[in-house]
Motif scaffolding. Structure first.
Motif, PDB file in Angstrom:
ATOM      1  N   ASN A 430       0.820  -1.217   0.000  1.00 25.85           N
ATOM      2  CA  ASN A 430       0.000   0.000   0.000  1.00 25.85           C
ATOM      3  C   ASN A 430       0.856   1.270   0.000  1.00 25.85           C
ATOM      4  OD1 ASN A 430      -2.405   1.441  -0.018  1.00 25.85           O
ATOM      5  ND2 ASN A 430      -2.577   1.481   2.217  1.00 25.85           N
ATOM      6  N   ASN A 431       1.749   1.371  -0.975  1.00 28.68           N
ATOM      7  CA  ASN A 431       2.652   2.523  -1.048  1.00 28.68           C
ATOM      8  C   ASN A 431       2.624   3.222  -2.407  1.00 28.68           C
ATOM      9  OD1 ASN A 431       4.362   3.465   1.216  1.00 28.68           O
ATOM     10  ND2 ASN A 431       4.843   1.295   1.427  1.00 28.68           N
ATOM     11  N   ALA A 432       1.580   2.970  -3.190  1.00 32.15           N
ATOM     12  CA  ALA A 432       1.438   3.631  -4.495  1.00 32.15           C
ATOM     13  C   ALA A 432       2.664   3.415  -5.373  1.00 32.15           C
ATOM     14  CB  ALA A 432       1.165   5.128  -4.308  1.00 32.15           C
ATOM     15  N   LEU A 433       3.191   2.199  -5.373  1.00 26.55           N
ATOM     16  CA  LEU A 433       4.347   1.893  -6.214  1.00 26.55           C
ATOM     17  C   LEU A 433       3.861   1.578  -7.627  1.00 26.55           C
ATOM     18  CD1 LEU A 433       6.443  -0.455  -3.881  1.00 26.55           C
ATOM     19  CD2 LEU A 433       6.512   2.028  -4.053  1.00 26.55           C
ATOM     20  N   ASP A 434       4.305   2.324  -8.605  1.00 26.12           N
ATOM     21  CA  ASP A 434       3.964   2.029  -9.989  1.00 26.12           C
ATOM     22  C   ASP A 434       4.952   0.995 -10.517  1.00 26.12           C
ATOM     23  OD1 ASP A 434       6.232   3.486 -10.132  1.00 26.12           O
ATOM     24  OD2 ASP A 434       5.334   5.235 -11.118  1.00 26.12           O
ATOM     25  N   PRO A 435       4.764   0.499 -11.751  1.00 28.93           N
ATOM     26  CA  PRO A 435       5.678  -0.529 -12.281  1.00 28.93           C
ATOM     27  C   PRO A 435       7.160  -0.193 -12.164  1.00 28.93           C
ATOM     28  CG  PRO A 435       3.753  -0.382 -13.676  1.00 28.93           C
ATOM     29  CD  PRO A 435       3.600   0.689 -12.638  1.00 28.93           C
ATOM     30  N   PRO A 436       7.613   1.055 -12.485  1.00 32.24           N
ATOM     31  CA  PRO A 436       9.045   1.356 -12.300  1.00 32.24           C
ATOM     32  C   PRO A 436       9.501   1.238 -10.848  1.00 32.24           C
ATOM     33  CG  PRO A 436       8.035   2.976 -13.751  1.00 32.24           C
ATOM     34  CD  PRO A 436       6.919   2.164 -13.180  1.00 32.24           C
ATOM     35  N   GLY A 437       8.609   1.606  -9.904  1.00 30.38           N
ATOM     36  CA  GLY A 437       8.960   1.489  -8.494  1.00 30.38           C
ATOM     37  C   GLY A 437       9.134   0.040  -8.080  1.00 30.38           C
ATOM     38  N   VAL A 438       8.220  -0.826  -8.543  1.00 25.09           N
ATOM     39  CA  VAL A 438       8.325  -2.254  -8.235  1.00 25.09           C
ATOM     40  C   VAL A 438       9.581  -2.836  -8.867  1.00 25.09           C
ATOM     41  CG1 VAL A 438       7.217  -4.498  -8.562  1.00 25.09           C
ATOM     42  CG2 VAL A 438       5.830  -2.512  -7.984  1.00 25.09           C
ATOM     43  N   ALA A 439       9.899  -2.388 -10.097  1.00 21.42           N
ATOM     44  CA  ALA A 439      11.113  -2.864 -10.766  1.00 21.42           C
ATOM     45  C   ALA A 439      12.365  -2.460  -9.994  1.00 21.42           C
ATOM     46  CB  ALA A 439      11.166  -2.318 -12.189  1.00 21.42           C
ATOM     47  N   PHE A 458      -1.304  -4.541  -2.427  1.00 19.64           N
ATOM     48  CA  PHE A 458      -2.046  -3.275  -2.456  1.00 19.64           C
ATOM     49  C   PHE A 458      -1.255  -2.135  -3.121  1.00 19.64           C
ATOM     50  CE2 PHE A 458      -3.961  -5.614   1.023  1.00 19.64           C
ATOM     51  CZ  PHE A 458      -5.319  -5.428   0.804  1.00 19.64           C
ATOM     52  N   ASN A 459      -0.566  -2.443  -4.203  1.00 19.70           N
ATOM     53  CA  ASN A 459       0.189  -1.398  -4.888  1.00 19.70           C
ATOM     54  C   ASN A 459      -0.304  -1.127  -6.304  1.00 19.70           C
ATOM     55  OD1 ASN A 459       2.457  -0.119  -3.368  1.00 19.70           O
ATOM     56  ND2 ASN A 459       2.961  -2.257  -2.934  1.00 19.70           N
ATOM     57  N   ASN A 460      -1.311  -1.890  -6.730  1.00 15.72           N
ATOM     58  CA  ASN A 460      -1.908  -1.656  -8.044  1.00 15.72           C
ATOM     59  C   ASN A 460      -0.848  -1.650  -9.139  1.00 15.72           C
ATOM     60  OD1 ASN A 460      -4.145  -1.284  -9.674  1.00 15.72           O
ATOM     61  ND2 ASN A 460      -3.993   0.943  -9.629  1.00 15.72           N
ATOM     62  N   SER A 461       0.140  -2.527  -8.996  1.00 15.08           N
ATOM     63  CA  SER A 461       1.255  -2.526  -9.950  1.00 15.08           C
ATOM     64  C   SER A 461       0.928  -3.263 -11.238  1.00 15.08           C
ATOM     65  CB  SER A 461       2.499  -3.144  -9.296  1.00 15.08           C
ATOM     66  OG  SER A 461       2.228  -4.446  -8.843  1.00 15.08           O
ATOM     67  N   CYS A 462      -0.177  -4.025 -11.265  1.00 18.15           N
ATOM     68  CA  CYS A 462      -0.697  -4.737 -12.436  1.00 18.15           C
ATOM     69  C   CYS A 462       0.363  -5.614 -13.107  1.00 18.15           C
ATOM     70  CB  CYS A 462      -1.331  -3.765 -13.426  1.00 18.15           C
ATOM     71  SG  CYS A 462      -0.187  -2.644 -14.222  1.00 18.15           S
ATOM     72  N   PHE A 463       0.043  -6.032 -14.334  1.00 17.07           N
ATOM     73  CA  PHE A 463       0.901  -6.982 -15.046  1.00 17.07           C
ATOM     74  C   PHE A 463       2.291  -6.416 -15.312  1.00 17.07           C
ATOM     75  CE2 PHE A 463       2.492  -7.954 -19.330  1.00 17.07           C
ATOM     76  CZ  PHE A 463       2.823  -9.289 -19.171  1.00 17.07           C
ATOM     77  N   LEU A 464       2.360  -5.156 -15.749  1.00 17.73           N
ATOM     78  CA  LEU A 464       3.651  -4.552 -16.097  1.00 17.73           C
ATOM     79  C   LEU A 464       4.598  -4.523 -14.906  1.00 17.73           C
ATOM     80  CD1 LEU A 464       2.482  -1.555 -18.322  1.00 17.73           C
ATOM     81  CD2 LEU A 464       3.474  -3.722 -19.082  1.00 17.73           C
ATOM     82  N   GLY A 465       4.042  -4.248 -13.719  1.00 16.39           N
ATOM     83  CA  GLY A 465       4.860  -4.171 -12.523  1.00 16.39           C
ATOM     84  C   GLY A 465       5.477  -5.504 -12.162  1.00 16.39           C
ATOM     85  N   VAL A 466       4.664  -6.562 -12.119  1.00 16.33           N
ATOM     86  CA  VAL A 466       5.203  -7.869 -11.734  1.00 16.33           C
ATOM     87  C   VAL A 466       6.128  -8.416 -12.812  1.00 16.33           C
ATOM     88  CG1 VAL A 466       3.295  -8.442 -10.214  1.00 16.33           C
ATOM     89  CG2 VAL A 466       3.137  -9.045 -12.617  1.00 16.33           C
ATOM     90  N   TYR A 467       5.861  -8.073 -14.075  1.00 15.72           N
ATOM     91  CA  TYR A 467       6.750  -8.540 -15.135  1.00 15.72           C
ATOM     92  C   TYR A 467       8.117  -7.865 -15.005  1.00 15.72           C
ATOM     93  CZ  TYR A 467       8.110 -10.469 -19.632  1.00 15.72           C
ATOM     94  OH  TYR A 467       8.745 -11.186 -20.608  1.00 15.72           O
ATOM     95  N   ALA A 468       8.104  -6.544 -14.736  1.00 17.62           N
ATOM     96  CA  ALA A 468       9.366  -5.825 -14.536  1.00 17.62           C
ATOM     97  C   ALA A 468      10.103  -6.364 -13.316  1.00 17.62           C
ATOM     98  CB  ALA A 468       9.095  -4.333 -14.379  1.00 17.62           C
ATOM     99  N   PHE A 469       9.339  -6.698 -12.269  1.00 15.61           N
ATOM    100  CA  PHE A 469       9.933  -7.273 -11.066  1.00 15.61           C
ATOM    101  C   PHE A 469      10.571  -8.619 -11.389  1.00 15.61           C
ATOM    102  CE2 PHE A 469       9.536  -9.879  -7.207  1.00 15.61           C
ATOM    103  CZ  PHE A 469      10.244  -9.093  -6.311  1.00 15.61           C
ATOM    104  N   GLY A 470       9.864  -9.442 -12.161  1.00 13.52           N
ATOM    105  CA  GLY A 470      10.394 -10.746 -12.545  1.00 13.52           C
ATOM    106  C   GLY A 470      11.646 -10.627 -13.390  1.00 13.52           C
ATOM    107  N   GLU A 471      11.673  -9.654 -14.306  1.00 14.03           N
ATOM    108  CA  GLU A 471      12.865  -9.452 -15.127  1.00 14.03           C
ATOM    109  C   GLU A 471      14.063  -9.039 -14.278  1.00 14.03           C
ATOM    110  OE1 GLU A 471      11.627  -6.699 -18.193  1.00 14.03           O
ATOM    111  OE2 GLU A 471      11.639  -8.345 -19.640  1.00 14.03           O
ATOM    112  N   SER A 472      13.787  -8.216 -13.247  1.00 14.09           N
ATOM    113  CA  SER A 472      14.870  -7.807 -12.351  1.00 14.09           C
ATOM    114  C   SER A 472      15.422  -9.009 -11.605  1.00 14.09           C
ATOM    115  CB  SER A 472      14.364  -6.751 -11.362  1.00 14.09           C
ATOM    116  OG  SER A 472      13.952  -5.585 -12.030  1.00 14.09           O
ATOM    117  N   LEU A 473      14.520  -9.889 -11.168  1.00 10.23           N
ATOM    118  CA  LEU A 473      14.972 -11.103 -10.494  1.00 10.23           C
ATOM    119  C   LEU A 473      15.729 -12.017 -11.452  1.00 10.23           C
ATOM    120  CD1 LEU A 473      11.895 -12.052  -8.269  1.00 10.23           C
ATOM    121  CD2 LEU A 473      14.025 -11.013  -7.547  1.00 10.23           C
TER     122      LEU A 473
END
Length: 627
Positions: A430-439, A458-473
């Motif tokens: 719940n910190n208003a993290l957008d996809p770049p923030g999650v990445a 609760f960050n509403n990061s949607c598909f783009l956010g988790v995909y960017a996170f996965g790429e970082s991992l």
């Protein structure tokens, strides 16, 4: 369905089986007692240390004795917890639900009188050190009978009694005090009366009772209305009660209703508790103005290691007082600081971070600053602290609206301090993290950071956010010397799958996560918009054994149909030994009634039982136990 002996399932597998049955709603909690006679039920829970009782049968119906017989088999049982839906109120009394039916629920059947009889029989059947009746409605006669049942247990087994949130008759506290004074619970170490109303005159009785036992933990709540009528008297009575508990190591004070600030003060008698290790104060609106006095009293508590001051409107003024306190007491061994739900803002955070760089904060292990209006500026001050800190292991800054800028500064600090930092738990929900923030957070793991548990819910990061996170991992995985060490990942309430058409669903991000996070044990994807393709991806990984370390998956509240759920259950049937390593599979609140799959799950249990039998027959009892 073939019967199962208690030896067919290992202790851990018995517990897992019950968890799966409950979470799939094949066996609802309130039906546990009614099912104890079924053959497979005799194989469950034989080594559990705690048992949650959602409902008890009437003693005259015959199932009460079956439940008590089942309870006697739990030789390692240490705690009994009776849920809020369980009632000990006599059916002949007035309907108590009208007093607060929005908070508590009550059973009103003609068998209520015999339900408390069953509770007493259960407590007598196997004495346990811990008993919890939280949020129950208990009439005084039934409360007396339950406490007498506890008192009759041999050797005074009970050490912890939790009555938090209970609704008593006016003399309920007097009943509790009289049993303690009468020596009924001689070894009581912990007494929880959180959210229980104590009349002003009843404090005297509780003070007398506490002198008969050596309490180490006390939780009490005060009434805002009582303080408004006579604050000086109630402050004095609270002080007397605390002073009577000279052996206290843990003290928790709060306002009774938990939804408003009260004008109570922390009694100065805390200075008379030399063994105090942890102080928790909630909903105290005078706390900031009396902070200097509080810290003066705490200076006498040389053993203090935990400080939890929640929902008390604390701001930068409090932080200055805390800084002075820490500077004056460098020998203090503070390991836990919890300031959740206050009003520190970025100004208070700046002062606090300066305070935590003193010598006595060098031992700090846990820091909770959630819900404090931190913002990206406050997060930058926190990041500066984390650049040099080497002790904090758990950090919770959820609900602070740090945004993309805050996430970036935090990630840079964690990366820079990756070689000497100790952080293993990070809550950014719940910190208003957008996809770049999650990445940005995902890049932290490229530095082989020690973080084991990460919450991005609760960050509403949607598909783009988790995909960017996965790429970082994935990038972190490519650095073979520094593989990701993540074991718990929570991504609930992120709208993952929004706008996806089932036929074109892209779940490559999920496949990537499962492949990259080889040490992942818990994955929470609940309350997103995941289609059946996500269930199919998880099922494929279960079948192939890719998720060999995963023990908890939550898919509650998605868009799974019976097809997706069926694929998961089939995967468990294909890899039964792997499936029984799972502690929890949550599938509720999807687009289907999971009870339709009861027969499939029951068949899977039978198949597992038959495999175990064949293993034992072919390789001997030793090999069967190893399987």
């Amino acid at each position: 369905m073939p019967s199962m002996s208690s030896g067919s399932l290992a202790a851990g597998e018995q517990e897992i089986l019950l968890a799966i049955l409950l979470e799939l709603r094949v066996l609802r909690p309130m039906h546990i007692c009614r099912q104890v006679c079924k053959p497979w039920m005799t194989a469950i829970d034989l080594r559990r240390t705690s048992l949650h009782v959602a409902s008890l049968p009437a003693w005259s119906e015959g199932r009460g004795s079956s439940f008590v017989g089942f309870l006697r088999k739990l030789r390692k049982l240490e705690a009994l917890h009776f849920s809020p839906t369980f009632s000990l109120r006599s059916h002949s009394e007035a309907d108590a639900s009208s007093r607060n039916d929005a908070v508590r629920s009550f059973n009103k059947s003609q068998h209520d009188d015999e339900k408390w009889l069953c509770a007493c029989k259960a407590l007598e059947a196997w004495p346990v050190p811990s008993v919890c009746f939280s949020d129950c409605s208990i009439s005084s006669p039934n409360l007396r009978r339950v406490l007498d049942a506890l008192a009759s247990c041999r050797e005074g087994t009970l050490t912890r009694l939790d009555l938090s949130g209970c609704m008593f008759d006016p003399d309920g506290i007097v009943v509790v005090a009289s049993v303690i004074q009468g020596g009924g619970i001689p070894n009581l170490k912990s007494l929880c009366l959180h959210r229980v109303h104590i009349e002003v005159e009843q404090y005297v009785e509780m003070t007398k009772a506490c002198k008969y036992v050596k309490l180490q933990e006390l939780q009490i709540s005060v009434s805002a209305d009582d303080f408004a009528s006579d604050p000086e008297k109630l402050n004095y009575l609270c002080a007397q009660l605390i002073q009577s508990c000279t052996s206290l190591t843990h003290l928790h004070l709060s306002e009774e209703t938990t939804d408003q600030l009260a004008a109570y003060e922390v009694p100065r008698s805390v200075a008379s508790l030399p063994q105090l290790e942890s102080l928790r104060v909630h909903n105290c609106k005078r706390l900031e103005e009396s902070a200097s006095q509080l810290f003066e009293d705490l200076s006498a508590c040389a053993s203090l290691s935990g400080l939890e001051l929640r929902r008390s409107g604390l701001g930068s003024l409090f932080c200055f007082s805390l800084k002075d306190f820490l500077e004056l007491h460098p020998a203090l061994n503070l390991t836990r600081l919890d300031l959740q739900s206050n009003k520190l803002s970025h100004e208070g955070i700046q002062v606090l971070m300066s305070a935590l760089q003193t010598d006595c904060a060098a031992s700090l292990r846990e820091l909770n600053l959630s819900e404090n209006q931190m913002g990206p500026v406050g997060c930058s001050h926190l990041s500066e602290f984390l650049l040099v800190n080497r002790s904090v292991e758990k950090l919770d800054i959820s609900s602070n609206a740090i945004g993309q800028k805050g996430a970036k500064s935090l990630a840079e600090a964690l990366q820079s301090n990756s070689s000497t930092g100790s952080l293993t738990f990070l809550n950014l929900s719940n910190n208003a993290l957008d996809p770049p923030g999650v990445a940005s957070i995902g890049k932290v793991f490229g530095s082989c950071h020690r973080i084991r548990e990460l919450d991005l819910s609760f960050n509403n990061s949607c598909f783009l956010g988790v995909y960017a996170f996965g790429e970082s991992l994935s990038h972190a995985e490519s650095m073979k010397a520094n593989p990701p060490s993540l074991s718990v990942l929570r991504l609930s309430h992120n709208n993952i799958g929004r706008g996806v058409v089932e036929g074109a669903a892209d779940v490559s991000w999920l496949v990537l996560l499962l492949r990259v996070c080889g040490s992942l044990t818990e994955l929470d994807l609940s309350y997103n918009l995941l289609p059946d393709a996500a269930a199919a991806a998880i099922a494929d990984n279960i079948k192939t054994g890719v998720v060999s370390s995963l023990t908890r998956i939550s898919l509650r509240g998605n868009r799974l149909s019976m097809r997706g759920i069926h694929q998961l259950l089939q995967a468990f049937r294909k890899n039964l030994r792997l499936s029984f390593r799972f502690h929890l599979l949550t599938l509720g609140d999807n687009d289907v009634d999971v009870n339709e799959e009861e027969e499939n799950l029951a068949q899977a249990i039978c198949d597992y039982h038959e495999i175990m039998e064949s293993d034992e027959a072919g390789a001997g009892a030793g090999a069967g136990a190893g399987a």
